[in-house]
Every structure is written in C-alpha cells, then in structure tokens.
Design a protein around this motif. Structure first.
Motif, PDB file in Angstrom:
ATOM      1  N   PRO A  86       0.841  -1.278  -0.257  1.00 25.34           N
ATOM      2  CA  PRO A  86       0.257  -0.212   0.064  1.00 25.34           C
ATOM      3  C   PRO A  86       0.437   1.370   0.270  1.00 25.34           C
ATOM      4  O   PRO A  86       2.069   1.486   0.164  1.00 25.34           O
ATOM      5  CB  PRO A  86      -0.593  -0.198   1.218  1.00 25.34           C
ATOM      6  N   ILE A  87       0.296   2.631  -0.867  1.00 26.06           N
ATOM      7  CA  ILE A  87       1.396   3.707  -0.868  1.00 26.06           C
ATOM      8  C   ILE A  87       0.877   3.989   0.913  1.00 26.06           C
ATOM      9  O   ILE A  87       1.658   4.753   1.180  1.00 26.06           O
ATOM     10  CB  ILE A  87       0.548   4.451  -1.968  1.00 26.06           C
ATOM     11  N   SER A  88       0.035   4.055   1.311  1.00 26.40           N
ATOM     12  CA  SER A  88      -0.045   4.584   2.937  1.00 26.40           C
ATOM     13  C   SER A  88      -1.669   3.994   3.117  1.00 26.40           C
ATOM     14  O   SER A  88      -2.302   4.144   2.347  1.00 26.40           O
ATOM     15  CB  SER A  88      -0.189   6.668   2.660  1.00 26.40           C
ATOM     16  N   LEU A  89      -1.980   3.803   4.476  1.00 18.62           N
ATOM     17  CA  LEU A  89      -2.874   3.306   5.299  1.00 18.62           C
ATOM     18  C   LEU A  89      -3.044   3.187   6.608  1.00 18.62           C
ATOM     19  O   LEU A  89      -1.569   3.912   7.059  1.00 18.62           O
ATOM     20  CB  LEU A  89      -3.039   1.608   5.591  1.00 18.62           C
ATOM     21  N   PRO A  90      -3.532   4.918   7.085  1.00 14.79           N
ATOM     22  CA  PRO A  90      -3.643   5.279   8.166  1.00 14.79           C
ATOM     23  C   PRO A  90      -3.511   4.504   9.182  1.00 14.79           C
ATOM     24  O   PRO A  90      -4.222   4.069   9.055  1.00 14.79           O
ATOM     25  CB  PRO A  90      -4.879   6.042   8.313  1.00 14.79           C
ATOM     26  N   THR A  91      -3.056   4.765  10.635  1.00 16.29           N
ATOM     27  CA  THR A  91      -2.825   3.880  11.278  1.00 16.29           C
ATOM     28  C   THR A  91      -4.118   4.780  12.577  1.00 16.29           C
ATOM     29  O   THR A  91      -3.009   4.222  13.596  1.00 16.29           O
ATOM     30  CB  THR A  91      -1.351   3.743  11.743  1.00 16.29           C
TER      31      THR A  91
END
Length: 211
Positions: A86-91
């Motif tokens: 994934p390019i970005s996944l919120p945490t």
C-alpha cells in the motif's frame, strides 16, 4: 487419397494462485496492524507459457470496507510472485475494518486463471484496560492494605480484531523483581481478568513493599 477424420482434445491448463501471504501470514484469519501490510501472491504457470506481470496482466486488487480500491505499488519478482504494497494506510483507527484481496493470474498467452479472493482484518488500535481493582488506574501508585488476595481487570479492544481473553497475561512482580505465584482466570461475558493469589497477603508486615 481419401479424407481421414481424427478426434482429439485440447486441455489448456490455466495459470493459478498457489499461496498468498498477508503481512507474512498464511491462513484464513489474518490481522494486520499497519507495521507490515505487504501481500505476496505466488502464481503457477503449468504450461511454461510464462506469467504476464505487465500492464493488463496478473494483478492484486485490494478494497477497503467501503469497497474503494487501495492505492498501491505492485511489482513482480521476475518469475512467479506478485508483491503488493500500500502507498499509505492510516494507523489512527480510521481505516480499520475488513479488507478484500482479489488476485488474478494471467499468462503471456492472455489466458486468465481463476480469480482468488482473500480477506484480512486491519486493526491499528491497541486493546486497553478500562477498569481495575484494587489498583486505581488514575493514580501512579495505589496503596493496598493487608489481606490482598486478588486483582481484577476489565479489558476491551477498541478495534475490530476482538480479544482472546485466554491470550492475555498478568504478572505480579515484587520489589526484588521476582514473579509472585498467582493464577489467572477470565470471564468472557464481562471481559474481566482475575489474578488470584494462592493465599491472602500477610498482615504482619512481612510482605510489605512496592509491587
């Protein structure tokens, strides 16, 4: 001199997916927390045609709980593996939920094999202790009189993964750094854990100190 008729059958073996690793895990119940959300799919080319990893070829598509496709980078190891990141996944918990993975194997002849679907739970929020006794969570130090024989804790999981109460651990450490013998039990109905001492603490001052 004369036409001779023959019958034959063509068996085309389509490409397929052999294994799928989700965050390094293999299984039906996979939980990811954002530390490693890489997906590795191993494909099989039984005819030797070669697998297509180019544009319009084999793919990994991941959709979030609302059905939106997750932005990603997909690459191949050059032979039989497709790697999705994934390019970005919120945490922060805003992206937590159940995700669906669709893996499509395609060979260089343009033949598409069966699309394989997997699911994983994305959970970035840690479980927490919401209540305890006789320890007071809002105080840095709790002063407990003699006769202590049991601690109780209520735990809950903020995210969607849910808790396995039997997997929780509690340990009572005395001032010398040694573990105090105790038995851990739990109540699934109330999400409570109980740490019970074999006998109440003595009231004569012999076990007084910081724990």
């Amino acid at each position: 001199q004369g036409a001779i008729q023959y019958s034959f059958r063509l068996d085309f073996v389509l490409p397929s997916v052999s294994t799928v690793e989700l965050g390094g895990q293999i299984g039906d119940d996979v939980f990811l927390n954002g530390s490693d959300s890489t997906i590795v799919a191993t494909l099989v080319d039984a005819t030797g045609t070669g697998l297509d990893f180019g544009e319009g070829g084999s793919s990994i598509i991941v959709t979030n709980p609302t059905g939106a496709i997750i932005s990603s980078q997909t690459r191949a190891n050059g032979t039989n593996q497709l790697i999705w990141e994934p390019i970005s996944l919120p945490t922060d918990g805003s992206a937590d939920g159940q995700y669906t993975v669709a893996i499509t194997p395609i060979d260089k002849a343009g033949r598409q094999g069966k699309v394989v679907y997997w699911q994983f739970i994305y959970d970035t929020e840690s479980p927490r202790i919401t209540a305890s006794s006789p320890i007071v969570l809002s105080q840095p130090v709790s002063y407990i009189p003699g006769g202590l024989n049991q601690f109780s804790f209520t735990v809950e999981d903020v995210g969607p993964a849910d808790l396995l109460l039997e997997a929780q651990t509690i340990e009572l450490i005395d001032s010398s750094g040694s573990a105090v013998p105790a038995t851990l039990t739990y109540d699934e109905l109330t999400n409570q854990l109980y740490l019970t001492l074999p006998s109440p603490f003595a009231r004569d001052g012999s076990v007084d100190g910081a724990y």
